[in-house]
Write a protein that holds these residues in place. Structure first.
Motif, short mmCIF file in Angstrom:
data_model
loop_
_atom_site.label_atom_id
_atom_site.label_comp_id
_atom_site.label_asym_id
_atom_site.label_seq_id
_atom_site.Cartn_x
_atom_site.Cartn_y
_atom_site.Cartn_z
N TYR A 379 0.85 -1.19 0.00
CA TYR A 379 0.00 0.00 0.00
C TYR A 379 0.88 1.24 0.00
CZ TYR A 379 1.10 0.85 4.92
OH TYR A 379 1.77 1.11 6.09
N THR A 380 0.34 2.32 -0.55
CA THR A 380 0.97 3.63 -0.47
C THR A 380 -0.11 4.65 -0.15
OG1 THR A 380 2.56 2.99 -2.19
CG2 THR A 380 2.42 5.32 -1.65
N ALA A 381 0.15 5.48 0.86
CA ALA A 381 -0.77 6.54 1.24
C ALA A 381 -0.29 7.86 0.65
CB ALA A 381 -0.87 6.64 2.76
N TYR A 382 -1.22 8.65 0.10
CA TYR A 382 -0.90 9.93 -0.55
C TYR A 382 -1.79 11.04 -0.01
CZ TYR A 382 1.28 7.09 -4.31
OH TYR A 382 2.03 6.20 -5.03
N TYR A 383 -1.26 12.26 -0.05
CA TYR A 383 -2.10 13.45 0.00
C TYR A 383 -2.35 13.88 -1.44
CZ TYR A 383 -3.50 18.29 0.01
OH TYR A 383 -4.16 19.46 -0.26
N VAL A 384 -3.62 14.13 -1.78
CA VAL A 384 -4.00 14.49 -3.14
C VAL A 384 -4.49 15.95 -3.17
CG1 VAL A 384 -5.52 13.97 -5.09
CG2 VAL A 384 -4.65 12.12 -3.63
N PRO A 385 -3.76 16.85 -3.82
CA PRO A 385 -4.22 18.24 -3.94
C PRO A 385 -5.50 18.33 -4.77
CG PRO A 385 -1.89 18.04 -4.47
CD PRO A 385 -2.44 16.66 -4.44
N TRP A 386 -6.26 19.37 -4.54
CA TRP A 386 -7.50 19.63 -5.28
C TRP A 386 -7.29 20.86 -6.15
CZ3 TRP A 386 -9.70 15.38 -3.75
CH2 TRP A 386 -11.02 15.08 -4.11
N LYS A 387 -7.84 20.85 -7.36
CA LYS A 387 -7.75 22.00 -8.25
C LYS A 387 -9.03 22.10 -9.05
CE LYS A 387 -4.78 24.17 -11.73
NZ LYS A 387 -3.54 24.02 -12.56
N ASN A 388 -9.61 23.30 -9.06
CA ASN A 388 -10.86 23.55 -9.79
C ASN A 388 -11.96 22.57 -9.39
OD1 ASN A 388 -9.58 25.64 -11.24
ND2 ASN A 388 -8.79 24.17 -12.75
N GLY A 389 -12.00 22.25 -8.11
CA GLY A 389 -13.07 21.41 -7.60
C GLY A 389 -12.91 19.92 -7.85
N GLU A 390 -11.72 19.52 -8.35
CA GLU A 390 -11.51 18.11 -8.63
C GLU A 390 -10.13 17.68 -8.15
OE1 GLU A 390 -11.99 17.32 -12.75
OE2 GLU A 390 -14.17 17.63 -12.74
N SER A 402 4.34 4.26 2.97
CA SER A 402 4.10 3.04 2.21
C SER A 402 4.49 1.84 3.05
CB SER A 402 4.88 3.05 0.89
OG SER A 402 6.28 3.08 1.14
N GLY A 403 3.99 0.68 2.67
CA GLY A 403 4.31 -0.54 3.40
C GLY A 403 3.50 -1.70 2.87
N THR A 404 3.38 -2.72 3.71
CA THR A 404 2.61 -3.92 3.38
C THR A 404 1.45 -4.05 4.35
OG1 THR A 404 4.60 -5.04 2.56
CG2 THR A 404 2.72 -6.44 3.13
N VAL A 405 0.28 -4.36 3.83
CA VAL A 405 -0.89 -4.54 4.70
C VAL A 405 -0.57 -5.67 5.67
CG1 VAL A 405 -3.34 -5.09 4.80
CG2 VAL A 405 -2.45 -3.71 2.91
N PRO A 406 -0.44 -5.40 6.97
CA PRO A 406 0.10 -6.39 7.90
C PRO A 406 -0.90 -7.45 8.33
CG PRO A 406 -0.39 -4.36 9.07
CD PRO A 406 -0.66 -4.09 7.62
N ILE A 411 -6.08 -0.63 9.65
CA ILE A 411 -4.63 -0.44 9.65
C ILE A 411 -4.30 1.00 10.03
CG2 ILE A 411 -2.52 -0.80 8.34
CD1 ILE A 411 -4.45 -3.26 8.49
N ASN A 412 -3.34 1.16 10.93
CA ASN A 412 -2.90 2.49 11.36
C ASN A 412 -1.53 2.78 10.76
OD1 ASN A 412 -2.53 4.92 12.72
ND2 ASN A 412 -1.86 3.94 14.61
N VAL A 413 -1.44 3.83 9.97
CA VAL A 413 -0.19 4.22 9.30
C VAL A 413 0.32 5.51 9.93
CG1 VAL A 413 0.89 4.84 7.11
CG2 VAL A 413 -0.99 3.17 7.16
N GLU A 414 1.51 5.46 10.49
CA GLU A 414 2.08 6.66 11.11
C GLU A 414 2.72 7.56 10.06
OE1 GLU A 414 4.66 5.81 14.33
OE2 GLU A 414 3.15 4.71 15.49
#
Length: 571
Positions: A379-390, A402-406, A411-414
């Motif tokens: 898995y990889t966790a991202y922050y996704v910016p928003w632009k023009n409402g999308e 990122s890591g492996t689903v344990p 799941i808690n990702v620090e």
């Protein structure tokens, strides 16, 4: 660009033996087919004393990694180790599932060194009733419940509350909105392990976390003469009364003799689980009993749904904010198949996203939480910016972790205090199971109904809250359900973010003028009178002087004590 997905969908309840097919008009040669793993059942137990819902289901998969049986002791008891609270009595209500859940939570807190807490089953039981707007679990407080329900309660930080604040049966015939005014949530669950019949994983969970919430058939014909042991050899025919009952498994004994069970039906081998019940001190073991390892119902996801253990918590403070689009947890897990004439295979890499409105001074991310059955997947966790409402394209995303689903579950990702922009943005979880060949899913709170058409759960959803991204295209989930099934309800993904407060507010200084005066007292009084509401985050934090997550008369008193120099303000 956000696209609409209109194609043929096959809803496969992987925790259900049934398959429902819905056709929508399409000219596509390649179709996306969602598959959803159901965490609950479609019938509730008829006996209110034994309030666990019955279901047909498949096992949820392996959890907790690899551990050899030889590494475990032949006998273990969380009771002996001081990790179990007192046995309680649910009375005539169908609230065993709530007692089981609260017991597991209390055992985790003891096992983790947090302390001995007496938590409120009453608050959980009423939280899981139908809300005044018609959403939520479609049940009354005296009815049975679902095994998966408490995980939504715990992971949304709706509870738990203290028994001293909300005693059992104190809320009879009250609306939950009234009951919820009492007490505050002290511990928010950030991780939970979902288990199947893997004996080694269950034993490890009991040792690591204190107890496992599960259920079994409590029919009296399976119980021995002194009510200290029970064993059912096989699942009863469909339609039989099975009296599902929620309990907490708190130990085991590999050498517990098979001859201790009912003489009319005894297991073939020694060995049993130690179980904490919720019927008070009703037998010679003080409310505990033993269930054979060979019992057909215990840990059987095909009948009663999930078993679980609380795996991680955080102490909730007024300097924390939990961003989430659902509070009821995963009722299904959601994934996709690719269909081209016939089903060719599961999508093994998919991105799921929730959109949030990140607030000023609560935009420093500490953790991301998500629910998934895709154990072993990357898995990889991202922050996704928003632009023009999308949401923007992946090139502009910020990787958080990122890591492996344990394990299977929540799941808690620090994350190391990542600052994200104030305003609209997304938290995305990309799951890639191409190396494991397993599922690629994430939890969602889709509505539930019985096989005869009665609604069991209705989520509270809005447009623009959850999305999937496939082949670089976004699909908004509420529109997805509407276009495909003419379904106006839809669902949201179980993806959450925890942010910590980074502002400069001082408790009591409501107007942020650098001094705590009677003007600040007046602002709180006006807020309570609803003549001038305190809405800004800094001001809310400043007004909640005693840190109980509510602005009330106690805060007025606290400010007055600061002015009188009887107390010191906290920054």
């Amino acid at each position: 660009m956000i696209k609409k997905l209109v194609t043929m969908f096959v809803i496969v309840g992987l925790l259900s033996c049934s398959v429902v097919t819905t056709m929508a008009a399409t000219d596509d040669t390649e179709a996306l087919v969602p598959y959803k793993t159901n965490h609950t059942s479609d019938t509730t137990a008829a006996d209110s004393k034994f309030g666990v819902s019955q279901k047909m289901a498949n096992d949820t998969g392996d959890t907790l990694g690899v551990l050899n049986e030889a590494d475990l002791p032949s006998y273990y008891s969380s009771v002996d180790n001081g990790y179990v609270t007192d046995v309680r009595d649910q009375g005539e209500l169908g609230s065993c599932w709530a007692f089981s859940a609260i017991s597991a939570m209390e055992s985790f807190l003891l096992r983790g060194g947090y302390g001995n807490y007496d938590l409120s089953e009453e608050h959980l039981n009423h939280w899981a009733t139908t809300r005044e707007d018609g959403t939520g679990w479609q049940r009354g407080y005296a009815d049975g419940g679902f095994q998966s329900t408490p995980l939504g309660y715990f992971t949304s930080w709706s509870g738990s509350r203290l028994e001293s604040d909300i005693p059992y049966r104190s809320g009879d015939n009250q609306q939950f909105s009234e009951i919820d005014k009492n007490g505050v949530t002290q511990f928010g669950v950030t991780g939970a392990v979902i288990l199947n019949k893997d004996t080694v994983a269950i034993k490890k969970a009991i040792m690591d976390y204190g107890g496992v919430s599960s259920c079994y058939s409590s029919l009296s014909r399976f119980v021995n003469y002194d009510k200290t042991a029970t064993y059912c050899a096989s699942v009863l025919p469909a339609g039989s009364m099975i009296s599902g009952h929620g309990i907490t498994v708190v130990g085991w004994n590999d050498n517990y003799s098979r001859t201790n069970f009912n003489t009319s039906s005894q297991p073939s081998q020694d060995g049993a689980w130690l179980v904490k019940n919720s019927w008070g001190n009703y037998n010679s073991l003080g409310g505990y009993f033993w269930i054979s390892y060979e019992d057909a119902y215990l840990f059987n996801t095909k009948v009663f749904g999930i078993s679980y253990a609380i795996a991680d918590v955080t102490e909730v403070t007024s300097k924390m904010k939990l961003y989430q689009n659902e509070i009821y947890g995963a009722t299904y897990d959601f994934g996709l198949q690719v269909k081209d004439g016939s089903v060719d295979g599961m999508v093994d890499s998919l991105t799921f996203m929730n959109a949030f409105d990140f607030k000023q001074n609560f935009n420093s991310l500490d953790n991301v939480i998500f629910e998934s059955l895709s154990v072993g997947a990357d898995y990889t966790a991202y922050y996704v910016p928003w632009k023009n409402g999308e949401p923007t394209t992946k090139e502009s995303w910020q990787e958080l972790s990122s890591g492996t689903v344990p394990y299977t579950g929540y799941i808690n990702v620090e994350i190391n205090n990542v600052i994200v922009p104030v305003g609209k943005g997304g938290i995305a979880i990309e799951i890639d199971s191409s190396e494991t060949g397993g599922s690629c899913t994430i939890g969602c709170d889709e509505w539930l109904e019985t096989s005869w058409g009665d609604m069991r759960f209705i989520p509270d959803t809005s447009l623009g809250e959850s999305y999937i991204q496939y082949n670089n295209e976004f699909y908004e989930m509420k529109a997805f359900y509407k276009d495909t099934f003419d379904d106006d309800i839809g669902s949201n993904f179980v993806i959450k973010a925890i942010a910590s407060y980074k502002g400069n507010a001082v408790a009591g200084d409501i107007d942020n003028d650098g001094a705590i005066t009677m003007l600040d007292v007046l602002m709180v009084q006006r807020h309570l009178a609803k003549s001038a509401l305190i809405a800004e985050d800094d001001m809310v934090y400043s007004a909640d002087v005693n840190g109980d997550e509510n602005i009330n008369l106690m805060d007025v008193v606290a400010i007055q004590r600061i002015i009188a120099k009887l107390d010191v303000a906290n920054g």
